[in-house]
Design a protein around this motif. Structure first.
Motif, PDB file in Angstrom:
ATOM      1  N   VAL A 171      49.356  18.222  64.905  1.00  0.00           N
ATOM      2  CA  VAL A 171      48.079  18.752  64.427  1.00  0.00           C
ATOM      3  C   VAL A 171      47.699  18.063  63.122  1.00  0.00           C
ATOM      4  N   SER A 172      48.659  17.948  62.215  1.00  0.00           N
ATOM      5  CA  SER A 172      48.394  17.308  60.921  1.00  0.00           C
ATOM      6  C   SER A 172      48.046  15.834  61.074  1.00  0.00           C
ATOM      7  N   LEU A 173      48.722  15.151  61.992  1.00  0.00           N
ATOM      8  CA  LEU A 173      48.424  13.733  62.220  1.00  0.00           C
ATOM      9  C   LEU A 173      46.995  13.543  62.729  1.00  0.00           C
ATOM     10  N   VAL A 174      46.560  14.424  63.620  1.00  0.00           N
ATOM     11  CA  VAL A 174      45.186  14.343  64.144  1.00  0.00           C
ATOM     12  C   VAL A 174      44.182  14.600  63.025  1.00  0.00           C
ATOM     13  N   LEU A 175      44.455  15.594  62.192  1.00  0.00           N
ATOM     14  CA  LEU A 175      43.553  15.891  61.074  1.00  0.00           C
ATOM     15  C   LEU A 175      43.492  14.730  60.082  1.00  0.00           C
ATOM     16  N   ALA A 176      44.647  14.130  59.805  1.00  0.00           N
ATOM     17  CA  ALA A 176      44.684  12.998  58.878  1.00  0.00           C
ATOM     18  C   ALA A 176      43.830  11.844  59.394  1.00  0.00           C
ATOM     19  N   LEU A 188      47.912  20.566  53.935  1.00  0.00           N
ATOM     20  CA  LEU A 188      47.263  21.579  53.101  1.00  0.00           C
ATOM     21  C   LEU A 188      45.990  22.088  53.763  1.00  0.00           C
ATOM     22  N   LEU A 189      45.231  21.187  54.386  1.00  0.00           N
ATOM     23  CA  LEU A 189      44.010  21.567  55.092  1.00  0.00           C
ATOM     24  C   LEU A 189      44.329  22.540  56.221  1.00  0.00           C
ATOM     25  N   LYS A 190      45.385  22.245  56.949  1.00  0.00           N
ATOM     26  CA  LYS A 190      45.802  23.077  58.086  1.00  0.00           C
ATOM     27  C   LYS A 190      46.220  24.472  57.629  1.00  0.00           C
ATOM     28  N   ARG A 191      46.799  24.579  56.437  1.00  0.00           N
ATOM     29  CA  ARG A 191      47.293  25.865  55.939  1.00  0.00           C
ATOM     30  C   ARG A 191      46.202  26.706  55.285  1.00  0.00           C
TER      31      ARG A 191
END
Length: 271
Positions: A171-176, A188-191
């Motif tokens: 999930v974090s890799l996709v957001l990055a 941090l965005l995910k949390r």
């Protein structure tokens, strides 16, 4: 104390850095996660006594990649909780993704031993979650940072377990990639609950992939078709996750309160 009440209580104890006034003997559990390390203490009946959490990246896909870092964090958490409780903790339990074997499985025990906790047992992560939720009949899906594991229980007995490499890290890799930010900024965005509605369309393919992975694990096992499904792990915090995962999975799923703390609580209950 009911299962969900225990989870709410543990969350409160961690946030306030306080201890419940409950007598020993105490049980200790350490969850070495991909994104965090959690130490939980319960009384003999499994009621939360104290706990502490540290965000860290010392584990990847269920494997300890920074042994010294992991050991230092566990030692610090142990010292912090001991000061809160006014006791010395000397034994503890750990957990691993299903199917972890050999030196990889032993590493978690070595980490807590190096931090001053004698390892007393090691349990599969989704089995620990089932313990915390007091589930004797159902399917528990534990979405970690790097892996998604499941445990199927029938009349209190573990009848099936599996694990695949997909989880919150993806999930974090996709957001990055989508927002052109660093992995740390994506975490941090995910949390941030205030951003969940905004990021959900971006990460939907990952959630659908997770649901498909679990579906594939259970393919051909029609005897589990009517079992209730519970999903735990930090990713399940995402607003809308329960609905979207259930839709992609094709069955209703249940996300307990504070799903990040369910598995650590269960590990301590095994301790």
């Amino acid at each position: 104390m009911e299962a969900y009440e225990k989870i709410y209580r543990l969350k409160e104890l961690i946030e306030t850095k306080t201890a419940a006034d409950l007598p020993g003997p105490y049980k200790v559990g350490v969850d070495l996660g991909t994104a965090d390390v959690v130490l939980v203490v319960t009384d003999e009946a499994g009621n939360p006594v104290a706990g502490s959490l540290r965000w860290a990246s010392v584990v990847k896909d269920g494997l300890v990649v920074d042994f010294r870092g992991a050991m230092t964090i566990v030692e610090e958490l142990k010292t912090e909780v001991e000061a809160i409780m006014g006791v010395t903790l000397d034994k503890g339990a750990t957990a691993i993704p299903p199917g972890t074997v050999g030196r990889n499985a032993a590493a978690c025990g070595h980490v807590i031993a190096g931090a001053g906790l004698e390892p007393v047992c090691q349990v599969d992560e989704p089995v620990a979650a089932a313990k915390a939720l007091n589930i004797s009949h159902g399917i528990v899906v534990d979405i970690g940072g790097g892996t998604t594991g499941i445990a199927v229980l029938r009349s209190g007995e573990l009848v099936f377990t599996a694990d695949e490499p997909t989880g919150g890290t993806h999930v974090s890799l996709v957001l990055a990639g989508a927002y052109k930010i660093s992995f740390e900024e994506a975490e941090l965005l995910k949390r941030n609950p205030a951003q969940h509605r905004k990021i959900m369309p971006v990460i939907m393919p990952v959630i659908e992939k997770m649901a498909t992975v679990v579906k594939d694990m259970l393919a051909g096992k029609e005897e589990f078709a009517d079992y209730p499904v519970y999903v735990v792990g930090g990713t399940a915090y995402l607003e809308g996750f329960e609905k979207e995962f259930g839709t992609a999975f094709g069955r209703e799923v249940h996300v307990p309160p504070h799903p990040l703390l369910v598995t650590p609580l269960g590990i301590a209950m095994f301790g």
